[in-house]
Design a protein around this motif. Structure first.
Motif, PDB file in Angstrom:
ATOM      1  N   THR A  33       0.842  -1.188   0.000  1.00  0.00           N
ATOM      2  CA  THR A  33       0.000   0.000   0.000  1.00  0.00           C
ATOM      3  C   THR A  33       0.880   1.242   0.000  1.00  0.00           C
ATOM      4  N   VAL A  35       0.987   5.223   0.531  1.00  0.00           N
ATOM      5  CA  VAL A  35       0.212   6.273   1.197  1.00  0.00           C
ATOM      6  C   VAL A  35       0.846   7.605   0.826  1.00  0.00           C
ATOM      7  N   TYR A  55      -1.688  -1.010  -3.942  1.00  0.00           N
ATOM      8  CA  TYR A  55      -2.821  -0.204  -3.494  1.00  0.00           C
ATOM      9  C   TYR A  55      -2.384   1.234  -3.198  1.00  0.00           C
ATOM     10  N   ILE A  57      -3.611   4.806  -0.924  1.00  0.00           N
ATOM     11  CA  ILE A  57      -4.448   5.549   0.021  1.00  0.00           C
ATOM     12  C   ILE A  57      -3.932   6.977   0.010  1.00  0.00           C
ATOM     13  N   SER A 105      -8.944   5.640  -2.343  1.00  0.00           N
ATOM     14  CA  SER A 105      -8.384   4.366  -1.915  1.00  0.00           C
ATOM     15  C   SER A 105      -8.654   3.307  -2.969  1.00  0.00           C
ATOM     16  N   LYS A 107      -7.776   0.096  -1.841  1.00  0.00           N
ATOM     17  CA  LYS A 107      -7.771  -1.095  -0.985  1.00  0.00           C
ATOM     18  C   LYS A 107      -9.164  -1.713  -0.961  1.00  0.00           C
ATOM     19  N   HIS A 110     -11.616  -0.957   2.076  1.00  0.00           N
ATOM     20  CA  HIS A 110     -12.153   0.376   2.361  1.00  0.00           C
ATOM     21  C   HIS A 110     -13.513   0.573   1.708  1.00  0.00           C
ATOM     22  N   VAL A 132     -10.635   4.330   5.749  1.00  0.00           N
ATOM     23  CA  VAL A 132      -9.560   4.923   4.950  1.00  0.00           C
ATOM     24  C   VAL A 132      -8.905   6.080   5.706  1.00  0.00           C
ATOM     25  N   ASP A 135      -6.665   4.518   8.472  1.00  0.00           N
ATOM     26  CA  ASP A 135      -5.436   3.959   7.899  1.00  0.00           C
ATOM     27  C   ASP A 135      -4.473   5.064   7.472  1.00  0.00           C
ATOM     28  N   HIS A 136      -5.012   6.132   6.911  1.00  0.00           N
ATOM     29  CA  HIS A 136      -4.161   7.253   6.497  1.00  0.00           C
ATOM     30  C   HIS A 136      -3.533   7.925   7.717  1.00  0.00           C
TER      31      HIS A 136
END
Length: 166
Positions: A33, A35, A55, A57, A105, A107, A110, A132, A135-136
């Motif tokens: 992921t 970010v 992924y 985010i 996102s 993912k 989410h 989301v 997670d961020h």
């Protein structure tokens, strides 16, 4: 014949997207992921990363080209969440806290739902946020001193995929 310099296959992507893809080079295609903040985030970056089994985010600027007019224009009351998903799995999620928060996102976990953060507010009510956003925020926490700084790259955080999310 005119020499135009070295040809860059990513030249048409834009500077921000090229930076992310360059930093993630060698780390793609493992369901990690990425970010990023709103300077780097775009629909085209999400598409590029998805094509590489990676992924994304990130926060998304409401005035960024292709940021999902329907989601951006949606009027929400504090605590409400709204989202749309494209056929290829890109989700635009808008949540109203004190201000509008626009997230992107890719993912699968989410969605435009709210989950309990486990913390109470000043009125002792449970604080609810979209997954989301949580997670961020988790990815933006300070880095422990014991972490291997050689693995980090500026402006980009990449997490290994796991069944527990982060």
């Amino acid at each position: 014949m005119i020499h135009t310099g070295k040809q860059d296959p990513t030249a048409s992507l834009g500077h921000a997207q090229t930076v992310v893809l360059d930093l993630a080079d060698g780390l793609l295609e493992c369901h990690r992921t990425v970010v990023v903040d709103n300077f780097f985030t775009s629909i085209s970056l999400a598409e590029s990363l998805l094509q590489n089994d990676t992924y994304l985010i990130g926060t998304l600027r409401s005035n960024r080209a292709g940021s999902g007019h329907g989601v951006v224009q949606k009027k929400l009351k504090r605590g409400e969440v709204y989202g749309l998903q494209s056929n290829n799995g890109i989700k635009l999620i808008k949540w109203k806290d004190k201000r509008d928060v626009l997230m992107i996102s890719t993912k699968p976990s989410h969605s435009a739902t709210l989950v309990d953060t486990g913390k109470p507010d000043k009125a002792n009510e449970r604080i609810m946020k979209p997954p989301v956003v949580l997670d961020h925020l988790r990815s933006s926490q300070p880095i422990p001193i014991t972490m291997d700084f050689n693995r980090l790259q500026p402006h980009l955080i990449i997490f290994e995929s796991s069944s527990e999310g982060f």
